[in-house]
Enzyme design. Structure first.
Site, PDB file in Angstrom:
ATOM      1  N   ILE A  15      30.454  16.082  -1.566  1.00  0.00           N
ATOM      2  CA  ILE A  15      29.794  14.719  -2.203  1.00  0.00           C
ATOM      3  C   ILE A  15      30.280  14.582  -3.525  1.00  0.00           C
ATOM      4  O   ILE A  15      30.023  13.634  -4.203  1.00  0.00           O
ATOM      5  CB  ILE A  15      28.391  14.986  -1.942  1.00  0.00           C
ATOM      6  CG1 ILE A  15      27.832  16.375  -2.627  1.00  0.00           C
ATOM      7  CG2 ILE A  15      28.031  14.797  -0.496  1.00  0.00           C
ATOM      8  CD1 ILE A  15      26.390  16.373  -2.669  1.00  0.00           C
ATOM      9  N   GLY A  40      32.764  19.641  -9.259  1.00  0.00           N
ATOM     10  CA  GLY A  40      32.158  20.080 -10.677  1.00  0.00           C
ATOM     11  C   GLY A  40      33.016  21.102 -11.334  1.00  0.00           C
ATOM     12  O   GLY A  40      33.965  21.445 -10.552  1.00  0.00           O
ATOM     13  N   GLY A 100      33.918  23.987  -8.740  1.00  0.00           N
ATOM     14  CA  GLY A 100      34.643  23.388  -7.543  1.00  0.00           C
ATOM     15  C   GLY A 100      33.947  22.251  -6.672  1.00  0.00           C
ATOM     16  O   GLY A 100      33.129  21.699  -7.353  1.00  0.00           O
ATOM     17  N   LYS A 117      26.691  24.483  -3.545  1.00  0.00           N
ATOM     18  CA  LYS A 117      27.516  24.481  -4.784  1.00  0.00           C
ATOM     19  C   LYS A 117      27.901  25.967  -4.922  1.00  0.00           C
ATOM     20  O   LYS A 117      27.185  27.055  -4.929  1.00  0.00           O
ATOM     21  CB  LYS A 117      26.634  23.840  -5.942  1.00  0.00           C
ATOM     22  CG  LYS A 117      27.644  23.982  -7.256  1.00  0.00           C
ATOM     23  CD  LYS A 117      26.791  23.016  -8.428  1.00  0.00           C
ATOM     24  CE  LYS A 117      27.825  23.107  -9.429  1.00  0.00           C
ATOM     25  NZ  LYS A 117      27.092  22.344 -10.627  1.00  0.00           N
ATOM     26  N   ASP A 170      23.829  20.292 -18.903  1.00  0.00           N
ATOM     27  CA  ASP A 170      24.754  19.712 -18.253  1.00  0.00           C
ATOM     28  C   ASP A 170      24.028  18.295 -17.730  1.00  0.00           C
ATOM     29  O   ASP A 170      24.522  17.567 -16.968  1.00  0.00           O
ATOM     30  CB  ASP A 170      25.391  20.183 -17.198  1.00  0.00           C
ATOM     31  CG  ASP A 170      26.640  19.172 -16.695  1.00  0.00           C
ATOM     32  OD1 ASP A 170      27.288  18.899 -17.527  1.00  0.00           O
ATOM     33  OD2 ASP A 170      27.370  19.343 -15.678  1.00  0.00           O
TER      34      ASP A 170
END
Length: 733
Positions: free
Chosen positions: A101, A104, A107, A125, A217
């Site tokens: 999807i 980042g 990866g 993730k 972030d």
């Protein structure tokens, strides 16, 4: 006796009493299936959305997105290695990969089906590789993060294809704010909607900060809107405050000092400012990342809402010590800026529920023009200028910081005499308990000002400068002190600094407007026109918009300097924005009216005072002032008649009724004489007198005699009668 556990009670409204119980089990199963089906069906029903930000913003309902629509084709990503996991792979014997999807810093991010929980989708993730002890510690603190505004963490799994293993998180089925923004016509959110979304995620950031970690972030991609929720996703960059090593973030959003000083609350504040800017502005792109903020001259939105511009600048100041100190401080100013945006753009006013200042204690400049007519009562001439000693008591006061160690003592001292309070506070400063209090030494300054020891207050502030110089309260009291000492340039600098720190507050704006007016008075420009008409309309009109100003004109005027033209511009601008946002701060309405009258904008001045609420105790004074405004400057029959009609709506028991009537009649007579006319164009009377030179002279003589009866001194009474005799037409009988 042991407590009983949870038990099921059979309920089947359709069964007979003699029915077999086993049939009830089937009914129960069907009821559960129906409930689940109804729940799933209603999840797709579109609702009305909800209001946030104390009812100021309505956020639309955003339906769930099809998970398959979230999948992307990794082959289309240029320069990025292919995913290590493919569709159909099973991780840890539980998570079946459906696709990718996003990509980042760690990866590819995968969407997977959790085989152990029917119908649950999760996100996998990658995590940073580290030694086993550090990895275990990181997993523990990430697993302990539980907040409704932050995506849930379900699991941590090791996999040879990912050195640090995977973090398994809740899949939030909705678009990101970036996706929502990109489908908008101008590819930006209106500022109020963007602020509404930011206010929704601030509690999550505040929660993280309270646990000693920072998000690192924040960006539109990591804020997901789903149904009626706003959530932060992707906890992969979360780290401890002051952590070192690899700190993940996104260029264009990450604070510049992270690489040298590490992450902090201030660096998270920076990302909030950059995110808000990215949602509302078409930021320039430099080397694939968002560039600097445009200035207000370049961007119409920022020119229209200069407080919003100040807020963005304060959030993203390159110096972390010059940003908001906490999420709570930022949130307070976001509410204030939001109130101002809605008032200026839409004409909607909302109460100031989050202000750091008290309500305005009194008013200044509300009676001057009407008081001039009191000379008809007692013969004493009156000045029509504001003074520093009049302005200071009318300014709002900073509220006590309840988190300060000295707050309780200050609350108790507020009921004592200033001299007693001063002595108590001085003694407290020498105790270890209050050594780190900022409120107590500033309370000493406040007490000195209340006692009239302005010079001592300035000396005290000079001693506090090294410790409290960056505190906005220090800057406020320094401004008040310099204002009382009539050091207007220094006071202006201090209040401007307060406004930089607190862009959502009205108190420093009102102070800035008053100082600009005081400086104009000192220069002798209080009643002189200084601005071009288009500048006046864009600045002082209650429907005006600074974005309509010519860019060159705006650049010339916006910076604070000593030139009279700029002082008039800022006085008018600040008075206007305070009045548009705060309908109870009537000092700003009268101040705006004075600035507009100086620019010969009578109709705009009248319109400003017409907005004073009928419930206000200053409404009558506003009515009388508008009458005098209509008969000031260039006279016309229309304005004179409007002034007369306004006075006729006021009860005759108003103490100043007759002196205002005299002013209107005098203006009407001067108008006819100046135009060399015997009578007005319309045959209608003015009050109860013919609008002719003879009729007005009769009316003026009669009203002067009525006024003479109320004169407090015999000498002035005789003067009024003499005036009546002089103005009365000559008669032969």
């Amino acid at each position: 006796m042991a407590e009983t556990g949870t038990e099921a009670v059979r309920f089947d409204p359709f069964a007979d009493e003699d029915d077999d119980f086993s049939l009830g089990l089937d009914t129960s199963r069907r009821a559960r299936e129906e409930a689940i089906s109804t729940f799933r069906r209603n999840r797709t029903v579109r609702r009305l959305g909800r209001t946030v930000a104390d009812g100021m913003v309505h956020l639309p309902f955003v339906g769930l997105t099809n998970p398959k629509a979230a999948l992307i084709n990794p082959n289309e990503a240029k320069g990025i290695p292919a995913p290590k996991l493919q569709e159909g792979d099973v991780v840890a014997g539980q998570y079946e990969i459906l696709g990718v999807i996003a990509h980042g810093g760690m990866g590819w991010i995968y969407l997977a089906n959790d085989r152990n929980v029917s119908g649950r989708l999760v996100v996998l993730k990658g995590m940073q590789g580290m030694d086993s002890g550090a990895a275990e510690a990181e997993r523990e603190f990430l697993a302990d993060i539980t907040h409704p505004g932050i995506v849930k963490i379900y699991n941590f799994i090791d996999d040879p294809r990912q050195p640090g293993g995977f973090i398994v998180m809740e899949y939030v089925g909705g678009p990101s704010l970036r996706s929502r923004r990109n489908v908008l016509p101008d590819k930006v959110f209106p500022p109020d909607i963007a602020i509404g979304y930011i206010l929704e995620i601030l509690p999550a950031l505040e929660y993280l900060h309270s646990r000693g970690v920072v998000y690192n972030d924040l960006k539109p991609d990591n804020i997901i809107v789903t149904e009626e929720q706003v959530k932060l996703i992707d906890l992969g960059a979360v780290s401890g405050i002051g952590a070192f090593g690899y700190i993940y973030g996104t260029r264009g959003f990450q604070a510049p000092e992270v690489a040298t000083e590490g992450p902090s609350v201030a660096s998270d504040i920076y990302t909030v400012g950059r995110t808000l800017a990215a949602l509302t502005l078409n930021l320039p792109v430099v080397d694939g990342a968002y560039g600097d903020l445009p200035n207000a001259s370049q961007e119409p939105l920022l020119r229209h809402h200069l407080s919003f511009y100040r807020l963005l600048q304060h959030c993203t100041n390159p110096d972390p010590t010059q940003r908001f100190r906490s999420v709570a401080e930022l949130r307070t100013q976001l509410f204030g800026v939001l109130r101002e945006i809605l008032a200026v753009r839409d004409g909607k006013q909302f109460p100031a529920q989050h202000s750091l200042f008290s309500p305005q204690r009194s008013t200044f400049g509300t009676k001057h023009q009407v008081f001039r007519t009191d000379q008809l009562i007692d013969g004493i001439a009156r000045m029509v200028q504001i003074t520093a000693s009049e302005v200071v008591p009318a300014l709002a006061s900073p509220l006590i910081d309840r988190d300060d160690v000295g707050a309780a003592m200050l609350s108790g001292s507020s009921y004592t005499e200033p001299q007693e309070a001063l002595e108590t506070l001085r003694q407290a400063m020498h105790t270890e308990e209050y050594a780190h209090s900022a409120e107590i030494p500033l309370g000493v300054v406040r007490a000195l000002l209340d006692l009239g020891y302005t010079g001592d207050a300035r000396s005290w502030l000079a001693d506090l400068q090294p410790r409290l110089g960056e505190d906005w309260r220090f800057q406020w009291y320094s401004g008040v002190t310099d204002l009382l000492l009539e050091d207007y340039p220094a006071a202006q600098d201090h209040f401007n600094r307060v406004l930089d720190i607190l862009p959502g507050e009205s108190a420093p704006k009102l102070a800035m407007a008053a100082i600009a007016e005081l400086r104009l008075q000192n220069y002798g420009f209080a009643h002189k026109s200084l601005l071009d008409p288009e500048v006046t309309h864009a600045t002082g009109d209650l429907e005006g918009n600074l974005a309509d100003l010519d860019t060159a004109a705006f650049q010339r005027l916006v910076n604070l300097h000593d030139e009279p033209e700029r002082l008039r511009f800022h006085a008018m601008r600040f008075y206007a924005v305070v009045w548009r946002t705060n309908p109870t701060t009537v000092s700003s309405a009268f101040g705006l009216a004075r600035m507009l009258m100086a620019e010969n904008q009578v109709e705009m001045a009248v319109a400003a005072l017409d907005r004073v609420s009928q419930a206000s105790r200053h409404h009558r004074m506003a009515q009388l002032t508008t009458i005098l405004q209509l008969i000031s400057g260039r006279l016309s029959e229309s304005r004179i008649r409007r002034a007369a009609r306004r006075l006729e709506e006021i009860p005759t028991n108003e103490p100043r009724f007759f002196q205002i009537k005299i002013a209107v009649l005098s203006a009407a007579l001067n108008f006819l004489r100046g135009a060399d006319l015997r009578a007005a164009a319309s045959p209608n009377e003015l009050f109860e007198y013919p609008f002719t030179q003879r009729g007005l002279r009769i009316g003026l003589a009669e009203t002067l005699r009525l006024q003479a009866r109320m004169a407090p001194f015999p000498r002035h009474r005789y003067s009024l009668v003499d005036m009546a005799n002089q103005v009365r037409p000559v008669t032969w009988f």
